[in-house]
Motif scaffolding. Structure first.
Motif, PDB file in Angstrom:
ATOM      1  N   ASP A  91       0.825  -1.218   0.000  1.00  0.00           N
ATOM      2  CA  ASP A  91       0.000   0.000   0.000  1.00  0.00           C
ATOM      3  C   ASP A  91       0.858   1.267   0.000  1.00  0.00           C
ATOM      4  O   ASP A  91       0.552   2.228  -0.716  1.00  0.00           O
ATOM      5  CB  ASP A  91      -0.928   0.004   1.227  1.00  0.00           C
ATOM      6  CG  ASP A  91      -1.982  -1.092   1.137  1.00  0.00           C
ATOM      7  OD1 ASP A  91      -2.290  -1.522   0.008  1.00  0.00           O
ATOM      8  OD2 ASP A  91      -2.487  -1.528   2.193  1.00  0.00           O
ATOM      9  N   TRP A  92       1.926   1.255   0.781  1.00  0.00           N
ATOM     10  CA  TRP A  92       2.813   2.426   0.823  1.00  0.00           C
ATOM     11  C   TRP A  92       3.552   2.609  -0.503  1.00  0.00           C
ATOM     12  O   TRP A  92       3.681   3.723  -0.995  1.00  0.00           O
ATOM     13  CB  TRP A  92       3.818   2.272   1.961  1.00  0.00           C
ATOM     14  CG  TRP A  92       3.197   2.403   3.316  1.00  0.00           C
ATOM     15  CD1 TRP A  92       2.941   3.564   3.995  1.00  0.00           C
ATOM     16  CD2 TRP A  92       2.735   1.352   4.158  1.00  0.00           C
ATOM     17  NE1 TRP A  92       2.359   3.292   5.210  1.00  0.00           N
ATOM     18  CE2 TRP A  92       2.221   1.932   5.338  1.00  0.00           C
ATOM     19  CE3 TRP A  92       2.710  -0.044   4.036  1.00  0.00           C
ATOM     20  CZ2 TRP A  92       1.689   1.181   6.376  1.00  0.00           C
ATOM     21  CZ3 TRP A  92       2.177  -0.808   5.078  1.00  0.00           C
ATOM     22  CH2 TRP A  92       1.675  -0.188   6.223  1.00  0.00           C
ATOM     23  N   LEU A  93       4.029   1.506  -1.073  1.00  0.00           N
ATOM     24  CA  LEU A  93       4.751   1.578  -2.352  1.00  0.00           C
ATOM     25  C   LEU A  93       3.838   2.093  -3.456  1.00  0.00           C
ATOM     26  O   LEU A  93       4.258   2.872  -4.314  1.00  0.00           O
ATOM     27  CB  LEU A  93       5.305   0.197  -2.727  1.00  0.00           C
ATOM     28  CG  LEU A  93       6.445  -0.329  -1.841  1.00  0.00           C
ATOM     29  CD1 LEU A  93       6.787  -1.765  -2.217  1.00  0.00           C
ATOM     30  CD2 LEU A  93       7.676   0.570  -1.989  1.00  0.00           C
ATOM     31  N   HIS A  94       2.581   1.633  -3.436  1.00  0.00           N
ATOM     32  CA  HIS A  94       1.609   2.096  -4.435  1.00  0.00           C
ATOM     33  C   HIS A  94       1.382   3.602  -4.298  1.00  0.00           C
ATOM     34  O   HIS A  94       1.311   4.330  -5.294  1.00  0.00           O
ATOM     35  CB  HIS A  94       0.296   1.341  -4.273  1.00  0.00           C
ATOM     36  CG  HIS A  94      -0.766   1.748  -5.252  1.00  0.00           C
ATOM     37  ND1 HIS A  94      -0.657   1.505  -6.605  1.00  0.00           N
ATOM     38  CD2 HIS A  94      -1.946   2.398  -5.073  1.00  0.00           C
ATOM     39  CE1 HIS A  94      -1.729   1.976  -7.221  1.00  0.00           C
ATOM     40  NE2 HIS A  94      -2.527   2.527  -6.316  1.00  0.00           N
ATOM     41  N   ALA A  95       1.287   4.063  -3.058  1.00  0.00           N
ATOM     42  CA  ALA A  95       1.080   5.504  -2.816  1.00  0.00           C
ATOM     43  C   ALA A  95       2.290   6.324  -3.263  1.00  0.00           C
ATOM     44  O   ALA A  95       2.151   7.460  -3.704  1.00  0.00           O
ATOM     45  CB  ALA A  95       0.800   5.741  -1.329  1.00  0.00           C
ATOM     46  N   TRP A  96       3.485   5.731  -3.183  1.00  0.00           N
ATOM     47  CA  TRP A  96       4.708   6.437  -3.594  1.00  0.00           C
ATOM     48  C   TRP A  96       4.954   6.367  -5.090  1.00  0.00           C
ATOM     49  O   TRP A  96       5.928   6.930  -5.597  1.00  0.00           O
ATOM     50  CB  TRP A  96       5.922   5.842  -2.863  1.00  0.00           C
ATOM     51  CG  TRP A  96       5.895   6.039  -1.379  1.00  0.00           C
ATOM     52  CD1 TRP A  96       5.216   7.008  -0.683  1.00  0.00           C
ATOM     53  CD2 TRP A  96       6.556   5.240  -0.390  1.00  0.00           C
ATOM     54  NE1 TRP A  96       5.415   6.868   0.662  1.00  0.00           N
ATOM     55  CE2 TRP A  96       6.238   5.786   0.886  1.00  0.00           C
ATOM     56  CE3 TRP A  96       7.382   4.131  -0.435  1.00  0.00           C
ATOM     57  CZ2 TRP A  96       6.718   5.253   2.072  1.00  0.00           C
ATOM     58  CZ3 TRP A  96       7.863   3.593   0.746  1.00  0.00           C
ATOM     59  CH2 TRP A  96       7.533   4.150   1.988  1.00  0.00           C
ATOM     60  N   GLY A  97       4.084   5.645  -5.806  1.00  0.00           N
ATOM     61  CA  GLY A  97       4.247   5.563  -7.260  1.00  0.00           C
ATOM     62  C   GLY A  97       5.142   4.432  -7.725  1.00  0.00           C
ATOM     63  O   GLY A  97       5.625   4.441  -8.856  1.00  0.00           O
ATOM     64  N   PHE A  98       5.355   3.437  -6.858  1.00  0.00           N
ATOM     65  CA  PHE A  98       6.189   2.285  -7.208  1.00  0.00           C
ATOM     66  C   PHE A  98       5.389   1.376  -8.136  1.00  0.00           C
ATOM     67  O   PHE A  98       4.301   0.927  -7.792  1.00  0.00           O
ATOM     68  CB  PHE A  98       6.591   1.531  -5.943  1.00  0.00           C
ATOM     69  CG  PHE A  98       7.684   0.524  -6.142  1.00  0.00           C
ATOM     70  CD1 PHE A  98       9.015   0.902  -6.072  1.00  0.00           C
ATOM     71  CD2 PHE A  98       7.386  -0.801  -6.428  1.00  0.00           C
ATOM     72  CE1 PHE A  98      10.035  -0.024  -6.250  1.00  0.00           C
ATOM     73  CE2 PHE A  98       8.385  -1.733  -6.609  1.00  0.00           C
ATOM     74  CZ  PHE A  98       9.715  -1.343  -6.523  1.00  0.00           C
ATOM     75  N   THR A  99       5.925   1.096  -9.328  1.00  0.00           N
ATOM     76  CA  THR A  99       5.183   0.341 -10.346  1.00  0.00           C
ATOM     77  C   THR A  99       5.815  -1.026 -10.609  1.00  0.00           C
ATOM     78  O   THR A  99       6.886  -1.356 -10.097  1.00  0.00           O
ATOM     79  CB  THR A  99       5.134   1.123 -11.663  1.00  0.00           C
ATOM     80  OG1 THR A  99       6.475   1.234 -12.184  1.00  0.00           O
ATOM     81  CG2 THR A  99       4.553   2.513 -11.448  1.00  0.00           C
ATOM     82  N   THR A 100       5.156  -1.801 -11.469  1.00  0.00           N
ATOM     83  CA  THR A 100       5.680  -3.103 -11.874  1.00  0.00           C
ATOM     84  C   THR A 100       7.010  -2.947 -12.595  1.00  0.00           C
ATOM     85  O   THR A 100       7.906  -3.798 -12.468  1.00  0.00           O
ATOM     86  CB  THR A 100       4.669  -3.823 -12.790  1.00  0.00           C
ATOM     87  OG1 THR A 100       3.388  -3.869 -12.152  1.00  0.00           O
ATOM     88  CG2 THR A 100       5.125  -5.253 -13.082  1.00  0.00           C
ATOM     89  N   SER A 101       7.166  -1.864 -13.350  1.00  0.00           N
ATOM     90  CA  SER A 101       8.428  -1.599 -14.056  1.00  0.00           C
ATOM     91  C   SER A 101       9.581  -1.466 -13.065  1.00  0.00           C
ATOM     92  O   SER A 101      10.680  -1.989 -13.296  1.00  0.00           O
ATOM     93  CB  SER A 101       8.319  -0.323 -14.891  1.00  0.00           C
ATOM     94  OG  SER A 101       7.331  -0.444 -15.870  1.00  0.00           O
ATOM     95  N   HIS A 102       9.340  -0.771 -11.959  1.00  0.00           N
ATOM     96  CA  HIS A 102      10.377  -0.618 -10.932  1.00  0.00           C
ATOM     97  C   HIS A 102      10.756  -1.979 -10.340  1.00  0.00           C
ATOM     98  O   HIS A 102      11.932  -2.260 -10.106  1.00  0.00           O
ATOM     99  CB  HIS A 102       9.893   0.320  -9.822  1.00  0.00           C
ATOM    100  CG  HIS A 102       9.643   1.722 -10.283  1.00  0.00           C
ATOM    101  ND1 HIS A 102       8.489   2.404  -9.987  1.00  0.00           N
ATOM    102  CD2 HIS A 102      10.388   2.561 -11.050  1.00  0.00           C
ATOM    103  CE1 HIS A 102       8.543   3.606 -10.516  1.00  0.00           C
ATOM    104  NE2 HIS A 102       9.682   3.724 -11.177  1.00  0.00           N
ATOM    105  N   SER A 103       9.743  -2.833 -10.116  1.00  0.00           N
ATOM    106  CA  SER A 103      10.007  -4.172  -9.584  1.00  0.00           C
ATOM    107  C   SER A 103      10.896  -4.960 -10.541  1.00  0.00           C
ATOM    108  O   SER A 103      11.864  -5.613 -10.124  1.00  0.00           O
ATOM    109  CB  SER A 103       8.700  -4.934  -9.362  1.00  0.00           C
ATOM    110  OG  SER A 103       7.937  -4.351  -8.339  1.00  0.00           O
ATOM    111  N   LEU A 104      10.555  -4.906 -11.829  1.00  0.00           N
ATOM    112  CA  LEU A 104      11.322  -5.652 -12.830  1.00  0.00           C
ATOM    113  C   LEU A 104      12.773  -5.184 -12.871  1.00  0.00           C
ATOM    114  O   LEU A 104      13.707  -5.999 -12.942  1.00  0.00           O
ATOM    115  CB  LEU A 104      10.675  -5.499 -14.206  1.00  0.00           C
ATOM    116  CG  LEU A 104      11.348  -6.248 -15.362  1.00  0.00           C
ATOM    117  CD1 LEU A 104      11.400  -7.744 -15.066  1.00  0.00           C
ATOM    118  CD2 LEU A 104      10.602  -5.987 -16.672  1.00  0.00           C
ATOM    119  N   ILE A 105      12.984  -3.873 -12.806  1.00  0.00           N
ATOM    120  CA  ILE A 105      14.344  -3.315 -12.838  1.00  0.00           C
ATOM    121  C   ILE A 105      15.156  -3.809 -11.635  1.00  0.00           C
ATOM    122  O   ILE A 105      16.317  -4.225 -11.769  1.00  0.00           O
ATOM    123  CB  ILE A 105      14.296  -1.777 -12.857  1.00  0.00           C
ATOM    124  CG1 ILE A 105      13.731  -1.282 -14.200  1.00  0.00           C
ATOM    125  CG2 ILE A 105      15.684  -1.184 -12.620  1.00  0.00           C
ATOM    126  CD1 ILE A 105      13.417   0.200 -14.231  1.00  0.00           C
TER     127      ILE A 105
END
Length: 350
Positions: free
Chosen positions: A312-326
């Motif tokens: 929930d916090w990561l989503h609020a900070w704008g953390f996306t699937t692309s960031h996870s993949l990187i």
């Protein structure tokens, strides 16, 4: 018939066809799979996995038969997709959905493929400990993968149903993955051993089946004097299946950290498993060179577990699937490069 069943049925039909061709081509020769054959097989399965990414990128909305914005919003909410929809622009929102769906699939594929490498360490140990002739590795792995597909299907869709009903299970998965990652790091240098006579699966099977004392070619069963036996090769298959079951406990929660859509979890998981067999033959003689890989995988599990806990916090900070993949690719790349740049020192006798 729903689009989901058509999509799923077509996928399973393709997998069954490919496995039948694979088993028919290689098992008849009873020869060890060469490095060249393994490289070709690996390239074929990776190509299929990437082509499926393209399919989802272009036609991903067909999986759940999304026809309007209301359906899109419902599916996005149901599977907790990390995207922002545009209420006044269905076409643009659908494009974002397809892009994210394909990205979730390929990220899950990379995660499962990476975790499968740890499985290879154990497979090599199993085959060596049981003294399996190399020409029978392929047959055992193909039948092992068929069993793994069935087990993963049950794990994934039961897990998805539980997550849909009890959202807190995601936090349980997260804590479990962080703990597993820490334990993997702590025990990364431990020497693993397998005692064929005292293995739990062997003891269990010996209690209910008559076991023939030696290998009988590539057979799993043997009849002698009217009595039916299971061969040591069948016991190896059971141990492989049991091992995959243990690994599934780590890998499936890990992919649920990437996507909550059970179909995408299944697709990415199965493509990675299918590629595992050919990757085994590619790495069987050089796997020991990647000595920092367990360290990398331990960090990978901790990251994925933390992502679940902080979703929930990561989503609020704008953390996306692309960031996870990187981050995932970076962890794996660093562990592989470090292994090559700083080779493990061989022990020498004094």
């Amino acid at each position: 018939m729903s689009h989901e069943l058509l999509f799923f049925g077509g996928f399973l039909l393709f997998i069954v066809l490919m496995l039948a061709i694979d088993l028919g081509l290689f098992s008849k020769s009873n020869k060890a799979v060469s490095f060249t054959q393994a490289a070709i097989m690996s390239a074929v399965w990776v190509t299929f996995a990437l082509l499926f990414y393209v399919v989802l990128r272009i036609w991903g909305h067909e999986l759940h038969d999304i026809q309007d914005f209301a359906q899109l919003a419902e599916v996005t909410k149901k599977h907790l997709h990390n995207i922002r929809l545009i209420p006044d622009d269905f076409a643009a929102s659908l494009e974002r959905y397809r892009q994210n769906l394909a990205l979730e699939y390929i990220t899950g594929y990379v995660v499962e493929y990476a975790l499968s490498v740890d499985n290879i360490f154990v497979m090599v140990l199993i085959f060596t400990s049981f003294g399996v002739p190399p020409q029978y590795y392929h047959k055992v792995l193909v039948w092992g993968i068929i069993g793994a597909i069935v087990l993963r299907f049950l794990f994934i869709f039961i897990g998805a149903a539980l997550i849909a009903k009890f959202g807190w299970i995601l936090y349980l998965f997260g804590f479990f993955l962080v703990y597993t990652g820490i334990m993997m790091f702590v025990h990364r240098n431990d020497e693993e051993e397998i005692d064929p006579q005292n293995h739990k699966v062997v003891k269990f099977a010996s209690k209910y089946f008559s076991v023939y004392p030696t290998f009988v070619g590539g057979r799993f069963f043997h009849v002698e004097n009217g009595k039916k036996y299971v061969t040591p090769l069948f016991l190896v298959l059971l141990v492989i299946e049991f091992t995959d079951l243990i690994f599934a406990v780590d890998s499936i929660p890990a992919i649920f950290a990437v996507t909550k859509d059970p179909y995408i979890v299944f697709f990415s998981n199965i493509f990675a498993i299918l590629g595992l067999r050919s990757m085994f033959f590619l790495l069987v003689n050089i796997i020991h060179k990647f000595h920092y890989l367990k360290t990398g995988l331990s960090f990978l599990l901790v990251f994925i577990g933390a992502k679940m806990l902080l979703h929930d916090w990561l989503h609020a900070w704008g953390f996306t699937t692309s960031h996870s993949l990187i981050i995932i690719v970076s962890i794996l790349a660093i562990s592989v490069v470090a292994s090559l740049l700083f080779p493990k020192q061989e022990k020498t006798n004094a």
